[in-house]
Write an enzyme that holds these catalytic residues in place. Structure first.
Site, PDB file in Angstrom:
ATOM      1  N   HIS A  89      56.012  16.322 -11.677  1.00 14.32           N
ATOM      2  CA  HIS A  89      55.569  16.623 -13.051  1.00 14.32           C
ATOM      3  C   HIS A  89      54.792  17.938 -13.109  1.00 14.32           C
ATOM      4  O   HIS A  89      53.961  18.123 -13.998  1.00 14.32           O
ATOM      5  CB  HIS A  89      54.699  15.502 -13.634  1.00 14.32           C
ATOM      6  CG  HIS A  89      55.239  14.130 -13.406  1.00 14.32           C
ATOM      7  ND1 HIS A  89      56.062  13.493 -14.309  1.00 14.32           N
ATOM      8  CD2 HIS A  89      55.105  13.276 -12.362  1.00 14.32           C
ATOM      9  CE1 HIS A  89      56.396  12.299 -13.844  1.00 14.32           C
ATOM     10  NE2 HIS A  89      55.827  12.147 -12.650  1.00 14.32           N
ATOM     11  N   SER A 135      56.474  47.089 -15.118  1.00 12.25           N
ATOM     12  CA  SER A 135      56.456  47.108 -16.574  1.00 12.25           C
ATOM     13  C   SER A 135      56.345  48.545 -17.050  1.00 12.25           C
ATOM     14  O   SER A 135      55.671  49.358 -16.429  1.00 12.25           O
ATOM     15  CB  SER A 135      55.267  46.293 -17.080  1.00 12.25           C
ATOM     16  OG  SER A 135      54.930  46.688 -18.398  1.00 12.25           O
ATOM     17  N   LYS A 158      51.861  45.358 -13.331  1.00 14.18           N
ATOM     18  CA  LYS A 158      52.824  44.259 -13.235  1.00 14.18           C
ATOM     19  C   LYS A 158      53.818  44.408 -12.087  1.00 14.18           C
ATOM     20  O   LYS A 158      54.262  45.502 -11.782  1.00 14.18           O
ATOM     21  CB  LYS A 158      53.628  44.144 -14.551  1.00 14.18           C
ATOM     22  CG  LYS A 158      52.828  43.696 -15.753  1.00 14.18           C
ATOM     23  CD  LYS A 158      52.251  42.294 -15.618  1.00 14.18           C
ATOM     24  CE  LYS A 158      53.299  41.213 -15.678  1.00 14.18           C
ATOM     25  NZ  LYS A 158      53.893  41.059 -17.001  1.00 14.18           N
TER      26      LYS A 158
END
Ligand code: ARG
Length: 461
Positions: free
Chosen positions: A156, A277, A283
């Site tokens: 989960h 990016s 990034k």
């Protein structure tokens, strides 16, 4: 040269002509069309419908065409013919004249294209199997390197129990091994020769179809001519094998995109499979994994699109079946590219052992092990589960991990706990204690990784 025309007065509309043509994509079948044509010439000689000399002249001309195309296939790609079968026949007539027109006796493009496509699949799957094998090898190598590197296992997407990086990698090796076996299985079923089925009713020539199938390297001839010219199960099957494998790759990418996030920080991908990016200088994005996840959707689209086409068709051949090729070609090419890019990502990844280990120490991943330790001290499992649940609650209130609870608290909630019980929560001990086949235990993972590497290198040899 059109392959038909005697019956027609009017000309084909240019818009429909372009719509109808398959050469822009079926040119890729030229090798197979030549192989099938040579085998058909030989079969006609054996059936007495061509002389031996005619047969060998046709085969020699087909060989010549093969040499030309092997050098430069743009002559097929750029030709004006309707399809690859028309292209080959026209070039044959250009080369040997009237004799070239004898080849198509007793054959139809319907059994011809079905044969070509099966031959193409048999050739194509070899490369796909190599790509699967290489990815499995990269994952098994990672598993061998990181067999003992502890990391959180999730259910989960909640931290659940401690596993190892190697154990996680080998889970995907298992999936890919099933993909390989499905591919082999589909290949065995498609290894059937439709040639000699004619347009739908069987050829009028006295062809020995078993010998013909053998000549082309097929396992056996097809048994029903109607089925033979209309069966595209093999296209759907290969697209399903590709789709399920892409689903595996997509799940893998989903896991690793999270592992590479700053929230997890378990791994860093190499510069060779990441991008930056245009705006945010800091990034480093896992585009490779995201695209593999995204492109799997196309492959599934090709499968469902083709099934939607197939399900409506009456026997035997219908032109709708021409849609099989683009679906198959693109579906398999996309799958292959996904396998390759995933392999690059796996090969480039570096796991951060400290970050992985640190994450194991937060989130009560050792709760199940504490219950297990109580069971070993004679507590029934249900009671142990209840007691550890209450210990977790106490730990949450104190904002500490289970191993940091003092002995009095432990004893108050779990009376069977003794001074040594906290040692049972040591990560190395937790992993080592799992001895059952298939468990996340460094020694077992290492052994399995080595077994895979041996098996995979044998297969490649
Ligand atoms: N281009 C066709 C295909 O890909 C070849 C078979 C054509 N047969 C026919 N009866 N028109 O399916």
């Amino acid at each position: 040269m059109a392959l038909w025309g005697g019956r027609f007065d009017g000309r084909i509309d240019p818009a429909f002509e372009a719509f109808n043509r398959s050469l822009p994509f079926d040119w890729q079948l030229w090798r197979e069309d030549l192989a099938g044509s040579r085998a058909w010439a030989r079969a006609q000689v054996r059936a007495g419908s061509l002389t031996a000399r005619e047969g060998s002249r046709l085969v020699a001309a087909l060989d010549r065409l093969e040499r030309l195309l092997a050098k430069d296939d743009s002559m097929a790609r750029d030709a004006a013919d309707e399809d690859i079968h028309g292209f080959v026949e026209a070039r044959l007539v250009d080369d040997v004249g009237a004799l070239g027109k004898k080849l198509h006796a007793g054959r139809s493009r319907n059994d011809q294209v079905a044969t070509d496509l099966r031959l193409w699949c048999k050739r194509r799957v070899v490369g796909l199997d190599v790509k699967l094998t290489r990815l499995m090898t990269a994952l098994a190598e990672l598993a061998a390197r990181e067999a003992a590197t502890a990391m959180p296992g999730y259910t989960h997407l909640q931290r659940a129990q401690i596993i190892t990086v190697g154990h996680h990698a080998l889970a995907y090796v298992e999936m890919l091994a099933r993909d390989r076996s499905r591919l082999a299985d589909a290949t065995c079923r498609l290894d059937v020769c439709p040639l000699g089925s004619g347009a739908l009713a069987g050829t009028f020539l006295g062809i020995d179809r078993r010998a013909l199938a053998r000549d082309l390297g097929f396992r056996e001839p097809s048994k029903n001519s109607l089925d033979a010219v209309s069966d595209r199960d093999f296209v759907a099957e290969l697209l399903f094998v590709a789709s399920l494998s892409c689903a595996h790759l997509s799940r893998f990418c989903e896991d690793w995109i999270f592992f590479a996030s700053q929230e997890a920080g378990f791994l860093e991908l190499g510069d060779d499979v990441t991008t930056g990016s245009s705006l945010m200088p800091q990034k480093k994005n896992p585009d490779s994994l995201e695209l593999v996840r995204g492109k799997g959707a196309r492959v599934i689209g090709r499968l469902t699109g083709f099934l939607a086409c197939l399900r409506a068709l009456p026997l035997a051949y219908d032109k709708d079946l021409q849609e099989d090729k683009e679906a198959l070609f693109e579906g398999l090419a996309t799958w292959e590219a996904c396998l390759e890019v995933t392999r690059l990502a796996v090969a480039s990844a570096r796991f951060d052992e400290d970050a992985c280990r640190e994450a194991c120490g937060r989130g009560y991943l050792d709760a199940t092990e504490l219950a297990d330790a109580l069971v070993r001290r004679g507590v029934p499992f249900r009671d142990a589960h209840e007691q550890v649940g209450r210990l977790v609650r106490a730990a949450i209130e104190l904002d500490v991990e289970l191993s940091a609870l003092d002995i009095d608290t432990l004893r108050r909630i779990a009376p069977a706990a003794d001074e040594t019980i906290r040692q049972d929560l040591d990560i190395a001990r937790i992993l080592k204690r799992r001895t059952a086949l298939g468990a996340a235990n460094p020694r077992l993972v290492q052994r399995q990784a080595q077994q895979w590497l041996r098996a995979l290198s044998n297969k490649r040899a």
